[in-house]
Scaffold this active site. Sequence first.
Site, PDB file in Angstrom:
ATOM      1  N   HIS A 127    -120.578  77.814 -28.654  1.00 19.95           N
ATOM      2  CA  HIS A 127    -120.973  77.012 -27.482  1.00 19.95           C
ATOM      3  C   HIS A 127    -122.003  77.738 -26.615  1.00 19.95           C
ATOM      4  O   HIS A 127    -122.561  77.133 -25.701  1.00 19.95           O
ATOM      5  CB  HIS A 127    -119.759  76.695 -26.593  1.00 19.95           C
ATOM      6  CG  HIS A 127    -118.716  75.844 -27.250  1.00 19.95           C
ATOM      7  ND1 HIS A 127    -118.997  74.613 -27.801  1.00 19.95           N
ATOM      8  CD2 HIS A 127    -117.388  76.061 -27.463  1.00 19.95           C
ATOM      9  CE1 HIS A 127    -117.885  74.099 -28.316  1.00 19.95           C
ATOM     10  NE2 HIS A 127    -116.897  74.953 -28.126  1.00 19.95           N
ATOM     11  N   ASP A 162    -115.348  74.506 -37.011  1.00 17.13           N
ATOM     12  CA  ASP A 162    -114.543  74.540 -35.790  1.00 17.13           C
ATOM     13  C   ASP A 162    -114.323  73.093 -35.322  1.00 17.13           C
ATOM     14  O   ASP A 162    -115.168  72.227 -35.546  1.00 17.13           O
ATOM     15  CB  ASP A 162    -115.285  75.340 -34.711  1.00 17.13           C
ATOM     16  CG  ASP A 162    -114.456  75.556 -33.454  1.00 17.13           C
ATOM     17  OD1 ASP A 162    -113.877  76.645 -33.304  1.00 17.13           O
ATOM     18  OD2 ASP A 162    -114.377  74.629 -32.603  1.00 17.13           O
ATOM     19  N   ASP A 249    -109.279  75.747 -35.154  1.00 14.18           N
ATOM     20  CA  ASP A 249    -108.603  74.866 -34.202  1.00 14.18           C
ATOM     21  C   ASP A 249    -108.542  73.414 -34.680  1.00 14.18           C
ATOM     22  O   ASP A 249    -108.026  72.555 -33.969  1.00 14.18           O
ATOM     23  CB  ASP A 249    -109.230  74.975 -32.800  1.00 14.18           C
ATOM     24  CG  ASP A 249    -110.736  75.103 -32.820  1.00 14.18           C
ATOM     25  OD1 ASP A 249    -111.338  74.903 -33.895  1.00 14.18           O
ATOM     26  OD2 ASP A 249    -111.326  75.397 -31.761  1.00 14.18           O
TER      27      ASP A 249
END
Length: 343
Positions: A127, A162, A249
């Site tokens: 990010h 992810d 995740d």
Amino acid sequence: VGYELLVACDLEGDSHRPPPGHPEIPERAVAAMSGIERAGIKEAVEVFKPRKASLEELLAVHSAEYVRLLEDTCRAGGGYLDPDTYVSPGSFDTALLCAGGAIEIVSRMASGSYKAGFLCMRPPGHHALPSRAMGFCLVNNVGLAAKWLEDRGQRVAIIDWDVHHGNGTQDVFYSDHRVMYVSTHQYPFYPGTGHYSEVGEGRGWGTTVNVPLPAGTSGAALRQAFETIVAPVVERFSPDWVLVSAGFDAHRDDPLAMLEATSGDFWHLARVVAQLAPSGRLAFFLEGGYDLQALSLSVGATLAAVLSLPYRPEQPSSAPGTAQPAIERAKRHLEDVGVLVSR
Ligand SMILES: [Zn+2]
């Protein structure tokens, strides 16, 4: 006999200290390392403690103003750089170690004979934008590794599994035709980007590919997205290197997201990416993954898959789930605009 896997890790050197209750914690790297032991592949792994990245190296992705802000905030005692993203006094040094590790993985692999590399360090990076920390991420580790390779004439595909869209990485390479960015992620969801209509711009048109998936997507559907979209676009791009933003995740036990993959599904995803990478040109970079047990099992399954070992501590999911229409929509759009040419 050489080692088959190269792992960058420095648990003692990790001085990025979370505030109470934050999910992005030092124990994540410990859990990821324990996955290697559980999978029974420790003997195949060479672990090294990376050097710190230089300022010049960081500037390949980040602005000098941002690097200064990051360092100054840490030196001043820490604080929040965005609503989710904290730094403590030692975070700058840890970020430099992660960045150095990312670059060192690919530079050592370039002159070695490993099957794959793994950056087993935190915080995550996908990010992080050129001028801003975001979503627990300080420095864009996979982006720095890709830039290092690109500067040496290599074509790089970054595959991001992810559960969150890697908006930072996409941003860095959005108009760059020599680095492909392909992401599967829960959508709509944090950080908000990653619609299938985002396909790059300028010369980089067609080298960004997004596969948004609804909450509840099963591991079987995730695998299907890899087989029908991710694999064909990467194959056609014909990369010299494949770098994986390996967050875990998307696991069904993860507390931050709502996809339903198991460690057995990550085993299958790792088999797919291993087939897309030229021999010895595959590296994984730890991103998210906030259930420590799920993280441990999934890291073990991923790295075992690279070694062609049948270590799947949990069954791959078989339920097709409800994501088919979303995958079909993304696939049809990408075919219509000419980004995806199905085999
Ligand atoms: Zn994530």
